[in-house]
Design an enzyme around this catalytic site. Structure first.
Site, PDB file in Angstrom:
ATOM      1  N   CYS A  63       6.137  -4.223  15.759  1.00 13.23           N
ATOM      2  CA  CYS A  63       5.737  -3.122  16.923  1.00 13.23           C
ATOM      3  C   CYS A  63       4.204  -3.249  17.108  1.00 13.23           C
ATOM      4  CB  CYS A  63       5.760  -1.646  16.321  1.00 13.23           C
ATOM      5  SG  CYS A  63       7.647  -1.162  15.803  1.00 13.23           S
ATOM      6  N   CYS A  89       1.143  -1.769  15.469  1.00 12.44           N
ATOM      7  CA  CYS A  89       1.240  -1.338  13.966  1.00 12.44           C
ATOM      8  C   CYS A  89       0.686  -2.662  13.463  1.00 12.44           C
ATOM      9  CB  CYS A  89       2.501  -0.968  13.704  1.00 12.44           C
ATOM     10  SG  CYS A  89       2.682  -0.837  12.015  1.00 12.44           S
ATOM     11  N   CYS A 120       3.534   8.823   0.866  1.00  9.46           N
ATOM     12  CA  CYS A 120       3.913   7.845   1.836  1.00  9.46           C
ATOM     13  C   CYS A 120       4.254   6.618   1.176  1.00  9.46           C
ATOM     14  CB  CYS A 120       3.030   7.552   3.053  1.00  9.46           C
ATOM     15  SG  CYS A 120       3.637   6.323   4.304  1.00  9.46           S
ATOM     16  N   GLU A 141       0.973  -1.087  -0.142  1.00  6.38           N
ATOM     17  CA  GLU A 141      -0.008   0.069  -0.040  1.00  6.38           C
ATOM     18  C   GLU A 141       0.845   1.433  -0.073  1.00  6.38           C
ATOM     19  OE1 GLU A 141      -4.397  -1.498   1.818  1.00  6.38           O
ATOM     20  OE2 GLU A 141      -2.645  -0.627   3.247  1.00  6.38           O
ATOM     21  N   CYS A 172      -1.408   6.462  10.069  1.00  2.00           N
ATOM     22  CA  CYS A 172      -0.239   5.695  10.482  1.00  2.00           C
ATOM     23  C   CYS A 172      -0.589   4.544  11.394  1.00  2.00           C
ATOM     24  CB  CYS A 172       0.486   6.852  11.494  1.00  2.00           C
ATOM     25  SG  CYS A 172       1.923   6.205  12.288  1.00  2.00           S
TER      26      CYS A 172
END
Length: 348
Positions: A113, A116, A102, A88, A339
Site C-alpha cells: 500500500c 504504509c 496491536c 513490531e 497506523c
C-alpha cells in the site's frame, strides 16, 4: 514447521488429552516465566520441555514509550534461519483504561500500500501461530513487570505488520488458541485486511474460523482512486467486496458484530466531497457497516494528511447521510507506533 502444541504432543506422545491442554493453558499464566515453573508437571517433563521447546518464540530487543505514556512499542526478535529478523508490536491504552494490543502477522508485507511504511519492506515470511500468540504473552509479562500501569489486556487488533488474511491458517490458529485460553471474547478481537478476496470468501464457509470482527481497509469507494493507492486492488474489487460484505453480515452480523471500513485520509487524494458521496452510497448499499477515518501519519512519503478540520467535515457529511463514522485517535506517533508506521530492519 510444527507449532508448540504439536511439538509437545510429539515429545510426550502417550499423555492423556487433559495434560496437553493443561500445558498450553499454563503458558498464558503470567506467574509462569519458564517451563520449570510448571510445578504440576513431573520434573523430567519440565527438563525435556526446557531443552527442546522454546518457552518464548519472540524476544525483546527494544521497548519504547510515548510521551503521553499511553502507547508502548516493542521491537521483537524472531528466528529467521541463519540471522534474526524483527517485528513490531504495540500496546495502546484504550478508553476503558485497559490495553489494546496491536499484533503483527508477517515479517513485512507484500500488499505494498502506497501510504504504509510496512509495505515498503516487502515480505520476508509469515509469522507462525506461536509467534503471534507470543506477542500477546510478551505484553502480559511486560505488564506484570510494570505494576504501576493498568494490568488488563482487553482487546487485540491484527493491525500490525503484514496482511493477516495472507497468513490465514496461522492467524486462525492463534486466535482460536487465545480465545480458548483467555477470557477475551470474539468481539474483542479485530482482524484488519486490505481485502484478500479468496480468504474473505473462505471465512464464510470455514467452520473453524472464529467469528471475530473484521475491519476492511477500503480507503476509497472510487474504483480508480483505490487502484492508484492500493496496488492489490482490481477492476471488480468494489463490486466483489459489496457482495462479500452482504453475505458476511447475513452470517455474522448483529448489533455488536458490525463490519468496519477503514479509511486513511489523504489530502486531495481521497478526501473530496465526491469521494465522501461515493463512500456514503457504497456503505448504504451494504448495511451495518461503520467507517473509521484514520489520520495519515507522515512516514517520508509523497502524501499529505487531511487537516483535522477537513476530516471533521468529511465525517459530518457521512454522518448526515446515515453512515456511522468515527475518527481514530492517533497514538504513539512520536515513537513511530501509529497506523502505517511500523517498519523494521535486521541488524547488520
Amino acid at each position: 514447521m510444527q507449532n508448540r502444541e504439536a511439538q509437545i504432543k510429539d515429545l510426550f506422545p502417550n499423555q492423556p488429552d487433559y495434560r496437553y491442554k493443561q500445558i498450553i493453558t499454563q503458558l498464558f499464566q503470567v506467574d509462569n516465566k519458564t517451563w520449570n515453573d510448571f510445578t504440576n508437571l513431573p520434573l523430567e517433563m519440565r527438563d525435556e520441555l526446557t531443552h527442546k521447546i522454546p518457552f518464548f518464540t519472540v524476544h525483546e530487543d527494544l521497548v519504547q514509550v510515548s510521551q503521553r505514556k499511553d502507547t508502548y512499542k516493542a521491537k521483537l526478535k524472531v528466528d529467521n534461519g541463519e540471522s534474526p529478523a524483527f517485528i513490531e508490536s504495540v500496546l495502546m491504552l484504550n478508553p476503558r483504561n485497559q490495553w489494546t494490543i496491536c499484533v503483527s502477522s508477517q515479517i513485512g508485507c507484500a500488499m505494498a500500500c502506497s501510504f504504509c511504511a510496512t509495505g515498503k519492506m516487502g515480505l520476508s515470511r509469515n509469522l507462525t501461530d506461536d509467534e503471534i500468540i507470543d506477542q500477546f504473552r510478551f505484553w502480559q509479562h511486560f505488564l506484570i513487570k510494570n505494576p504501576e500501569i493498568p494490568q488488563r489486556i482487553s482487546n487485540i487488533v491484527f493491525m500490525g505488520m503484514g496482511e493477516p488474511l495472507a497468513n490465514y491458517n496461522n492467524v486462525k490458529s492463534a486466535i482460536n488458541s487465545i480465545l480458548t485460553h483467555t477470557d477475551l471474547g470474539h468481539t474483542k478481537i479485530t482482524v484488519s485486511t486490505v481485502g484478500v478476496i479468496p480468504s474473505l470468501k473462505r471465512i464464510l464457509t470455514d467452520p473453524e474460523w472464529p467469528d471475530v470482527r473484521i475491519a476492511l481497509s477500503l480507503h476509497s469507494a472510487d474504483k480508480q482512486t483505490r487502484e492508484d493507492i492500493v496496488p492489490t486492488s482490481f477492476k471488480t474489487f468494489l463490486e466483489d467486496i459489496r457482495e462479500w460484505a452482504r453475505e458476511y453480515l447475513q452470517k455474522f452480523g448483529n448489533r455488536k458484530h458490525h463490519l468496519t471500513f477503514e479509511y486513511v485520509m489523504l489530502k486531495t487524494v481521497n478526501d473530496t466531497r465526491e469521494h465522501a458521496t461515493k463512500l456514503a452510497n457504497f456503505v448504504k448499499s451494504i448495511g451495518n457497516v461503520k467507517v473509521n477515518l484514520i489520520p495519515y501519519n507522515f512516514i517520508g512519503m509523497e502524501f499529505q494528511s487531511t487537516t483535522p478540520a477537513h476530516m471533521t467535515k468529511f465525517k459530518d457529511y457521512l454522518t448526515d447521510h446515515g453512515v456511522t463514522t468515527t475518527i481514530r485517535k492517533t497514538m504513539g506517533e512520536d515513537i513511530d507506533a501509529a497506523c502505517g508506521q511500523l517498519i523494521t530492519k535486521n541488524k547488520s
